[in-house]
Design an enzyme around this catalytic site. Structure first.
Site, PDB file in Angstrom:
ATOM      1  N   HIS A  82     -10.868  -3.972  11.326  1.00  0.00           N
ATOM      2  CA  HIS A  82     -11.461  -3.737  10.001  1.00  0.00           C
ATOM      3  C   HIS A  82     -12.681  -2.843  10.034  1.00  0.00           C
ATOM      4  CE1 HIS A  82      -9.035  -7.290   9.205  1.00  0.00           C
ATOM      5  NE2 HIS A  82      -9.222  -7.143   7.932  1.00  0.00           N
ATOM      6  N   GLU A 103       0.818  -1.212   0.000  1.00  0.00           N
ATOM      7  CA  GLU A 103       0.000   0.000   0.000  1.00  0.00           C
ATOM      8  C   GLU A 103       0.847   1.254   0.000  1.00  0.00           C
ATOM      9  OE1 GLU A 103      -0.494  -2.586   2.019  1.00  0.00           O
ATOM     10  OE2 GLU A 103      -2.390  -3.398   1.272  1.00  0.00           O
TER      11      GLU A 103
HETATM   12  C1  LIG Z   1      -1.556  -4.833   4.477  1.00  0.00           C
HETATM   13  C2  LIG Z   1      -2.831  -5.489   4.029  1.00  0.00           C
HETATM   14  N1  LIG Z   1      -3.208  -5.388   2.738  1.00  0.00           N
HETATM   15  C3  LIG Z   1      -4.344  -5.969   2.318  1.00  0.00           C
HETATM   16  C4  LIG Z   1      -5.150  -6.667   3.177  1.00  0.00           C
HETATM   17  C5  LIG Z   1      -6.434  -7.369   2.701  1.00  0.00           C
HETATM   18  N2  LIG Z   1      -6.148  -8.820   2.641  1.00  0.00           N
HETATM   19  C6  LIG Z   1      -6.413  -9.639   3.677  1.00  0.00           C
HETATM   20  S1  LIG Z   1      -5.864 -11.210   3.412  1.00  0.00           S
HETATM   21  C7  LIG Z   1      -5.259 -10.790   1.897  1.00  0.00           C
HETATM   22  C8  LIG Z   1      -4.551 -11.796   1.054  1.00  0.00           C
HETATM   23  C9  LIG Z   1      -3.347 -12.318   1.750  1.00  0.00           C
HETATM   24  O1  LIG Z   1      -2.713 -13.263   0.951  1.00  0.00           O
HETATM   25  P1  LIG Z   1      -1.555 -14.191   1.523  1.00  0.00           P
HETATM   26  O2  LIG Z   1      -0.618 -13.356   2.329  1.00  0.00           O
HETATM   27  O3  LIG Z   1      -0.987 -14.927   0.381  1.00  0.00           O
HETATM   28  O4  LIG Z   1      -2.278 -15.165   2.532  1.00  0.00           O
HETATM   29  P2  LIG Z   1      -3.399 -16.223   2.188  1.00  0.00           P
HETATM   30  O5  LIG Z   1      -4.707 -15.507   2.293  1.00  0.00           O
HETATM   31  O6  LIG Z   1      -3.143 -16.755   0.825  1.00  0.00           O
HETATM   32  O7  LIG Z   1      -3.265 -17.268   3.229  1.00  0.00           O
HETATM   33  C10 LIG Z   1      -5.515  -9.444   1.612  1.00  0.00           C
HETATM   34  C11 LIG Z   1      -5.150  -8.766   0.349  1.00  0.00           C
HETATM   35  C12 LIG Z   1      -4.739  -6.710   4.525  1.00  0.00           C
HETATM   36  N3  LIG Z   1      -5.465  -7.335   5.449  1.00  0.00           N
HETATM   37  N4  LIG Z   1      -3.580  -6.126   4.915  1.00  0.00           N
END
Ligand SMILES: Cc1ncc(C[n+]2csc(CCOP(=O)(O)OP(=O)(O)O)c2C)c(N)n1
Ligand SMILES: Cc1ncc(C[n+]2csc(CCOP(=O)(O)OP(=O)(O)O)c2C)c(N)n1
Ligand SMILES: [Mg+2]
Ligand SMILES: [Mg+2]
Lengths: 323, 321, 323, 321
Positions: free
Chosen positions: C128, C58
């Site tokens: 959130h 971000e």
């Molecule tokens: C800094 C941040 N950016 C975006 C989000 C929204 N978000 C929550 S989970 C996620 C995906 C995370 O992917 P990954 O780290 O690969 O974990 P997975 O869900 O695949 O286990 C996103 C974009 C967030 N919570 N925090």
């Protein structure tokens, strides 16, 4: 009695707390050479494990402090420049400040965030001159802003001992202030307890941080004409609403003198609460920075035009008395 | 750990989440959940390499981490249902569970930021003990600068932390190969951190890698990173079931389903042992579901509990009369 | 007339602006599959160079947008979740918002920051559920919060065309709201111009974002008893102070209904300004979240206890009329 | 570039800063400055590899960048003195100068964050031109997560940016080796970015490395990183002259002073040419100082200029009467 400077008071409080409690440590940038003077002498006294000098990774080390706190430490995190706080709003307000809640009370996060030198630094540019305390008061992070060396000592001590995250704002213009003190009198100052710095009967001036001294000067100047009570809230969140109400019971008139931006700033909160709940015999006034973040920090002429001044306070006091 | 042990942990995680998904459907879990079905071997293998007094920082896909570390399924399900009897008194829900009794220090919802918290915990506990901290995160987290800052701090100060990246190849709908220039391990190695890519579908393989990294950290050798290749069989979050999001092709899903870690581990356990374990788990979960569903909601009057130490009062959102 | 939903209105505004002006592009997480629905269909229409899907970086992509803006583009940056804004306060308020000033007018930074879904999401946890708009209004970043599909279209359009950074908050509970519209009537809505959504003579209720609809419902309910004027500011910074003053000239009584935290929030600013400068025949009131960031976001019973409600508004209106 | 050309640029930078330091002492430059004395070869060599329409993002130690890119010394000194005749009308000062007429798009005071801005500029200009962007930062910046995020974005999207790290071995008082686990170049390579460590005291060497990286970016080959080893002879900021900060030992300073880039370049230019250049520069700077000192202060009534587009009015900090 010895003279104690504000900067030295912060240093002394930190040293005393580190001596008193092994779990207290300090981390930040350039703290081995004590660039801000907060950590002067502490590396020699306590060693590098308790005076932890960091790379330029504010987000990383802010979260790091959260972890250390959950593991039982009491970190004091220093930021050199006020805008660095804006880099870590999320880490402080949305992480450190919520972990205790989210754990249902299983843990606490006793971190102190120390800002030695907030507000305008002549010449330092638009990015270095902010006073973001209202942001943290809004987001529910305990926030204090001492005006005097005694309070700098007392409030930093309290912040370190508090079991929650606490922000300590030390305004740039206050750092050099000196006070005659008996060291034995230095003691913790509780959160949420303001102080009437000067009693008066005609108008209450709430002054924040370094502006307390300007307010006292104006009160003195106006002494023949109007009796000004100067109220120093000392802690912004929690705020001493009862103390303010008591003062307004006496005076019925209010001016707030605050170095934050006008819109959604601390002064607005004080006016709003007073208007809702307290005695007000005339419309209240505030003297603040204008809306928007406009302290350019280069040309003093421009900068002084957008910071709250004694002259503006004087005018506001007179105006509030007329209405 | 013996094969039955791994099977038991993984089966518990799988069935716990399947039951939780039912509770999402029935409306008992309002938040929905981020299921880790398909990734159970990572949680099971890593946590098996830890001592009870070791510490875990989890993330949004964290049910497996807590269960593998020993959380009580009943109190945990009650937490997902936001009940007062939950581990975190219903203040964490599925997104932010912590369980300090088993050493899980929480789950930051800020992707990638748990790693720096973990580094701080590890730095602190490392000064007077040989405890080790594990930080779990996904492939999405390695593009978050704050995570990379934590690699630097951990490496510089040699803190006893094991960074565990569960690479399931997607961050929500974002394919990892469109998001990660270079490699996950390369990002750790750049800071002098030893890093390995390891199969995440076999708990024995996971355990072996984890045990080495944990041993190294415990002996004062500093941080490591383990990247486990794995896959989530469900959507990113249960809400995905209500949407039509096509970001993974069916052949890919099928290929990974063929490597189901639970099926693999089941094949290593005698059928009668498995049946006994399955029955035990079902009984446990029946009881857990009952506990979760029947437990009371938190009292609205307690809304401010735990917000501030010492119960510092806050002003209500309405002006006094 | 067709029904237009609020979410679809945002999508339509974005598509229309991208079609109208080649320099407009959108960037954010999961926008190729349009997780938030803001970008539905845009990848097919405009391709991946103008619908730029980003990694979870971000801070990086916020600064990236600043650069693209200085190079002549008009980026629309989407954040999936409100707290992500807290991660980029510095990048928006201390960088993007100051570059034009610091360049002495040589450049401008026309970025739009789009938040589809702020505030409480049932079950989504304490991290959130924030509504950080007061933070940006305080820091001087232009900030709007449309209440209706028409305004969502109009304010997003204006934000994109504006030459400064503008924040567009789209509250979660508003996203599903639908309105009968003639597409030909959709048009830019100027910044700083509020709207009297319902005329009344006894009390002015300033309602923010999705709460406009709750305020209208309460006004309707109370219609026999009291004549409520509902004022929707639409943009929070700049704020339509003249519009508010005109309404208070009529009613002389004020209640603010606002989903931000009480301390130093928008409602406080409105009360303060009214108390300073406008006609007030009785102490004003506000109905907000409590002090501190306490929407836990797990147990609805807890959450509803700390969000402003219609019942509270009703009580406040009655109370302000009695005094 | 010919030897005299480099000498001229570097001499201009050196003398500009020496004159600026005098103005700090006299109180004409209220902010103090971050001198780049000792690092002139980097600015000169890199900017010589750029076209006039190429773009630079500078940082807090940026005087050399602007001068090497062609900024007018008089208007620049007026800027440092916060005068209305300055390049940025006195709104930038020494900390945040930009000069869009020569392609300098500004200097974020947030260490490391200029790199992501640079990547965004490069992405935008790269779509319809072959312009290249250079991002200058110090060794301190490579521990800032936001900078590493920009490496990822630049690499993924192959944007025409050259990251230039001026490694002067200290970030304020912080020694780089206590702050950087691994190496500077390793942090870029982790993202698949070509990275080289290069001598920063010889403008020819700098130029050669920069020309290669710029050429690569211009040809669509994507980002590179160049780490120049260099040294600042002055303190971090002029305020250091008033403090007793001992963080560099004298032998180290002496070693680097022996590699003064200006002396090196002087040795490559015939004495009579040098004398002519020196005299020209002195005359230019005399005039620049006069201009800076005599120019008017900004008018306080203009304090809100440029704050918002179209001069949107803002409320004053005092309540109306
Ligand atoms: C800094 C941040 N950016 C975006 C989000 C929204 N978000 C929550 S989970 C996620 C995906 C995370 O992917 P990954 O780290 O690969 O974990 P997975 O869900 O695949 O286990 C996103 C974009 C967030 N919570 N925090
Ligand atoms: C993110 C951030 N952290 C800290 C600071 C305060 N600060 C300004 S310059 C500086 C040192 C930067 O060192 P380096 O990047 O090596 O550049 P140099 O000064 O050596 O040229 C610091 C710590 C800042 N401006 N921004
Ligand atoms: Mg993933
Ligand atoms: Mg340096």
């Amino acid at each position: 009695m010895p003279k104690l400077s504000y900067a030295k008071a912060l240093n002394r409080a930190l040293g005393d707390e580190m001596a008193r409690d092994e779990s207290v440590f300090v981390m930040g940038e350039d703290i081995h050479l004590a660039l801000t003077q907060t950590t002067t002498g502490l590396l020699d006294r306590f060693g590098p494990r308790r005076v932890v000098q960091t790379p330029l990774s504010e987000q990383g080390f802010t979260n790091f402090a959260t972890g250390a706190a959950m593991a039982g430490r009491r970190p004091v995190v220093e930021y050199q420049i006020p805008f660095l706080l804006l880099l870590v709003v999320e880490q402080i307000a949305n992480q450190a400040n919520k972990f205790a809640l989210m754990s249902g009370g299983q843990t606490r996060v006793p971190v102190t965030y120390l800002l030695p030198g907030t507000g305008w630094r002549p010449g330092w540019g638009a990015q270095h001159s902010d006073q973001p305390y209202s942001v943290f008061a809004h987001l529910g992070v305990k926030t204090v802003i001492p005006a005097t060396p005694t309070d700098a000592y007392g409030l930093l001590t309290t912040a370190i001992r508090d079991d929650d995250p606490v922000m300590v704002f030390a305004p740039m213009p206050a750092l050099g202030i000196r006070e005659d003190v008996d060291y034995a009198d230095l003691a913790p100052v509780p959160l949420g307890v303001g102080l009437v710095r000067r009693s008066g009967t005609d108008v209450t001036v709430v002054a924040v941080g370094h502006l307390v001294h300007d307010a006292l000067a104006v009160a003195e100047e106006l002494a023949g004409e109007v009796s000004v009570e100067v109220f120093d809230p000392r802690s912004l969140y929690p705020f001493d609403w009862a103390g303010l109400a008591a003062s307004l019971e006496r005076t019925g008139r209010l001016v707030v003198f605050d170095d934050s931006n006008r819109s959604c700033g601390l002064a607005g909160e004080i006016l709003a609460t007073a208007a809702e709940e307290m005695r007000l015999d005339a419309p209240p006034k505030r003297v603040t920075r204008p809306d928007g973040a406009v302290v350019i920090g280069c040309a003093p002429a421009l900068d002084l035009a957008v910071q709250p001044s004694r002259a503006q306070l004087t005018t506001a006091i007179r105006a509030v008395l007329k209405s | 750990m013996n094969p039955a042990g791994f099977y038991k942990t993984m089966r518990l995680i799988r069935r716990f989440e399947e039951r939780a998904i039912e509770l999402v459907r029935s409306g008992d879990i309002a938040s929905g959940i981020h299921p880790c079905i398909g990734q159970e071997a990572v949680a099971a293998g890593v946590c098996a390499a830890l001592r009870p007094d070791d510490i875990v920082l989890s993330n949004h896909r964290g049910h497996g981490h807590l269960l593998a570390k020993g959380s009580d399924p009943g109190r945990f399900l009650a937490e997902l249902a936001a009940k007062d009897t939950g581990i975190d008194r219903g203040r964490a829900g599925s997104f932010h569970p912590s369980d300090f009794t088993v050493g899980v220090y929480g789950a930051s919802g800020t992707v990638g930021h748990g790693a720096a918290i973990a580094a701080g915990v590890a730095w602190a506990v490392g000064q007077d003990s040989d405890r080790v901290v594990v930080s779990f995160f996904g492939d999405g987290a390695v593009s978050q600068g704050a995570l990379l800052e934590s690699f630097n701090l951990a490496a510089l100060w040699r803190v006893p932390v094991v960074f565990v990246c569960e690479n399931n190849y997607y961050a929500t709908t974002l394919p990892a190969d469109t998001a990660i220039a270079g490699t996950v391990t390369g990002r750790a190695e750049a800071f002098g951190i030893q890093a390995y890519t390891v199969d995440g579908q076999d708990p024995d393989v996971v355990f072996e890698a984890a045990a080495r990294a944990v041993g190294r950290a415990r002996a004062g050798g500093g941080p490591s990173l383990l990247e486990f290749s794995t896959y989530r069989y469900e959507g990113h979050h249960t809400f995905e079931r209500t949407m039509r999001l096509r970001y993974r092709d069916e052949a890919e899903v099928a290929r990974w389903r063929a490597r189901d870690p639970l099926a693999l581990q089941a094949s290593r356990v005698a059928p009668e042992v498995r049946e006994r374990i399955d029955a035990e788990i079902e009984a446990l979960l029946d009881e857990a579901v009952r506990y979760a569903v029947e437990s009371p909601q938190p009292d609205p009057l307690d809304a401010f509990d735990h917000l501030y130490a010492g119960g510092m009062p806050v002003r209500a959102g309405v002006s006094h009369a």
